[in-house]
Design a protein around this motif. Structure first.
Motif, PDB file in Angstrom:
ATOM      1  N   PHE A 100      -8.638   6.646  13.940  1.00  0.00           N
ATOM      2  CA  PHE A 100      -7.016   6.908  13.908  1.00  0.00           C
ATOM      3  C   PHE A 100      -5.844   4.915  13.790  1.00  0.00           C
ATOM      4  O   PHE A 100      -4.653   5.010  13.032  1.00  0.00           O
ATOM      5  N   LEU A 101      -6.500   3.596  14.414  1.00  0.00           N
ATOM      6  CA  LEU A 101      -6.176   2.789  14.497  1.00  0.00           C
ATOM      7  C   LEU A 101      -5.764   2.279  13.006  1.00  0.00           C
ATOM      8  O   LEU A 101      -5.100   1.953  12.327  1.00  0.00           O
ATOM      9  N   PRO A 102      -7.010   1.668  12.195  1.00  0.00           N
ATOM     10  CA  PRO A 102      -7.520   1.426  10.856  1.00  0.00           C
ATOM     11  C   PRO A 102      -6.077   2.064  10.152  1.00  0.00           C
ATOM     12  O   PRO A 102      -4.741   1.364   9.280  1.00  0.00           O
ATOM     13  N   PRO A 103      -5.117   3.375   9.613  1.00  0.00           N
ATOM     14  CA  PRO A 103      -4.874   3.666   9.622  1.00  0.00           C
ATOM     15  C   PRO A 103      -3.036   3.194   9.701  1.00  0.00           C
ATOM     16  O   PRO A 103      -1.951   3.720   8.638  1.00  0.00           O
ATOM     17  N   LEU A 104      -3.165   3.408  10.708  1.00  0.00           N
ATOM     18  CA  LEU A 104      -1.975   2.633  11.710  1.00  0.00           C
ATOM     19  C   LEU A 104      -1.048   1.980  11.654  1.00  0.00           C
ATOM     20  O   LEU A 104      -0.102   1.270  10.914  1.00  0.00           O
ATOM     21  N   ILE A 105      -2.258   1.036  11.274  1.00  0.00           N
ATOM     22  CA  ILE A 105      -1.967  -0.767  10.873  1.00  0.00           C
ATOM     23  C   ILE A 105      -1.259  -0.521   9.444  1.00  0.00           C
ATOM     24  O   ILE A 105      -0.544  -1.666   8.564  1.00  0.00           O
ATOM     25  N   MET A 106      -2.207   0.291   8.131  1.00  0.00           N
ATOM     26  CA  MET A 106      -2.031  -0.168   6.908  1.00  0.00           C
ATOM     27  C   MET A 106      -0.220   0.572   7.250  1.00  0.00           C
ATOM     28  O   MET A 106       0.024   0.006   6.184  1.00  0.00           O
ATOM     29  N   SER A 107      -0.194   0.908   7.329  1.00  0.00           N
ATOM     30  CA  SER A 107       0.977   1.827   8.154  1.00  0.00           C
ATOM     31  C   SER A 107       2.096   1.320   7.954  1.00  0.00           C
ATOM     32  O   SER A 107       3.087   0.935   7.519  1.00  0.00           O
ATOM     33  N   LEU A 108       1.458  -0.049   9.587  1.00  0.00           N
ATOM     34  CA  LEU A 108       3.039  -1.056   9.790  1.00  0.00           C
ATOM     35  C   LEU A 108       3.461  -1.943   8.398  1.00  0.00           C
ATOM     36  O   LEU A 108       4.300  -2.304   9.022  1.00  0.00           O
ATOM     37  N   LEU A 109       1.693  -2.193   7.783  1.00  0.00           N
ATOM     38  CA  LEU A 109       2.212  -3.261   7.214  1.00  0.00           C
ATOM     39  C   LEU A 109       2.757  -2.701   5.874  1.00  0.00           C
ATOM     40  O   LEU A 109       2.759  -4.109   4.793  1.00  0.00           O
ATOM     41  N   PHE A 110       1.999  -2.031   5.473  1.00  0.00           N
ATOM     42  CA  PHE A 110       1.898  -2.000   2.792  1.00  0.00           C
ATOM     43  C   PHE A 110       3.245  -0.858   3.390  1.00  0.00           C
ATOM     44  O   PHE A 110       2.418   0.266   3.446  1.00  0.00           O
ATOM     45  N   PRO A 111       3.879  -0.437   2.826  1.00  0.00           N
ATOM     46  CA  PRO A 111       4.734   0.412   2.086  1.00  0.00           C
ATOM     47  C   PRO A 111       3.827   1.147   0.717  1.00  0.00           C
ATOM     48  O   PRO A 111       2.740   1.105   0.431  1.00  0.00           O
TER      49      PRO A 111
END
Length: 404
Positions: free
Chosen positions: A318-329
């Motif tokens: 769950f951490l990698p998708p969350l980080i991607m979600s926070l950084l990129f639209p």
């Protein structure tokens, strides 16, 4: 005597994995193909994807009950193909979790009037806890979510169905009467809409054998197909084809689709029901996809089932998708299309290759076997190859692309 898990629970898990991507991605992706051709596309895809899941079960039956893609593919197809398959499984699982996390962040942020990043973090922390806890917890919450989705779905569908205009549903006002040529762009999204295959191993673990898992897979894909058909009829019967233009321009983002629907539906209650249903669809798929990816990573890294082991798996899931979600639209349909193109590897190609190799090694095996012989295997492979080619051609601008 130990009580056997119900088929309803397993079917709901499979359906919940499928339904999020399909409900939110199919209307925008199918705007070009419109009603009839979209229904043909999702029905064909459902049949192929159900069979490919059964092919996975056939290959898995010769391994430990907790074995997943990694174990079977490494043993039957070798390290090189296993590496490619593992990359594809992880990429698609991550990209779907990323899409669901971002979409939920946008919707929750509007409802609670908070930052979409804070909403995304809260969403992941709260609902990934079910996956961390156990498969049984996911099964139970999936039944609740499917029931909740049905209620909100029925309410929104009943409201929209009262206003279905057959002229809109069959696009009699449109100047563009070409539909079949847009089918090739729709298929990668349709494939993702039935991409439950990372949960096949989870179903086998859940039931302890293949035949009940087979029935749960069929039940789940049929539930998903029913949802999709009713949803497409309701949306395509209310929102004119040319009014998809602003939604498509925003990449098919969920909030853009919901805003477009709200503009044409003259009922605040129905509009709220559609928002609630969309949120339930995202949540159920988030949990279902998360479970499949969680079990895959636990098998790959050989993490044990202790709290410490499950916590390690949780971080990688769950951490990698969350980080991607926070950084990129992102554009929702575009992301789902990428997932569909890559997913052909492990939803079509790998299951077919695994089943073929397994039959070569166990020619006299009388256990679980998918009917149709070699023809079934090669048709699944061909379908996967065509979907991948269509997506690449679409990316290169070589296919017709409906813009509204």
């Amino acid at each position: 005597m130990k009580k056997q898990p119900s088929l309803i629970g397993g079917s709901c898990v499979i359906a919940s994995v499928c339904v999020g991507a399909g409900m939110l991605g199919l209307p925008s992706a199918g705007a070009g193909a419109w009603t009839i051709w979209s229904l043909i596309a999702i029905t064909l895809t459902m049949l192929v994807m159900t069979i490919s899941g059964w092919l996975l079960l056939e290959a898995f039956q010769h391994y430990d009950i907790r074995a997943s893609f990694d174990s079977a593919t490494r043993d039957l197809l070798g390290k090189e193909i296993n590496f490619i398959n593992n990359l594809a499984v992880y990429f698609v699982g991550c990209i779907l979790l990323y899409a669901y996390t971002t979409s939920s962040g946008l919707i929750i942020a509007q409802l609670l009037d908070i930052s979409s990043n804070i909403a995304a973090v809260l969403f992941v922390l709260i609902f990934s806890a079910f996956v961390w806890y156990s498969t049984k917890a996911v099964s139970r919450i999936s039944v609740v979510l499917i029931a909740f989705m049905i209620l909100s779905f029925v309410f929104s569908i009943s409201g929209m169905s009262l206003h279905i205009d057959l002229n809109i549903l069959f696009d009699r006002y449109s100047h563009d009467s070409e539909y079949a040529r847009y089918l090739m762009v729709l298929l990668p999204v349709a494939l993702t809409s039935f991409g439950y295959h990372h949960s096949v191993a989870s179903m086998r673990i859940h039931y302890g054998e293949e035949r009940k898992a087979q029935k749960a897979i069929l039940g789940g894909t049929l539930i998903a197909l029913g949802f999709y058909a009713l949803w497409l009829f309701s949306i395509f019967g209310n929102l004119p084809r040319d009014q998809f233009a602003p939604v498509i321009a925003q990449g098919g983002n969920v909030d853009a689709l919901l805003n477009a629907l709200s503009a044409v539906i003259d009922s605040q209650q129905v509009s709220h029901a559609i928002h609630v249903f969309s949120m339930a669809a995202i949540l159920s798929s988030f949990i279902g996809v998360g479970l499949g990816l969680f079990d895959f990573l636990a098998d790959f890294f050989q993490f044990d089932n202790s709290r410490k082991g499950r916590s390690k798996t949780w971080l990688l899931t769950f951490l990698p998708p969350l980080i991607m979600s926070l950084l990129f639209p992102f554009g929702f349909v575009m992301v789902i299309g990428y997932a569909g193109a890559v997913a052909t590897i492990w939803t079509c190609m790998t299951p077919a290759l695994l089943a073929r190799k397994s039959r070569q090694l166990h020619p006299e095996d009388s256990g679980f076997k998918v009917k149709g012989g070699k023809v079934t295997i090669y048709l699944v492979m061909l379908f996967g190859l065509l979907v991948a080619v269509f997506h690449v051609l679409a990316m290169l601008g070589k296919l017709p692309n409906y813009l509204g």
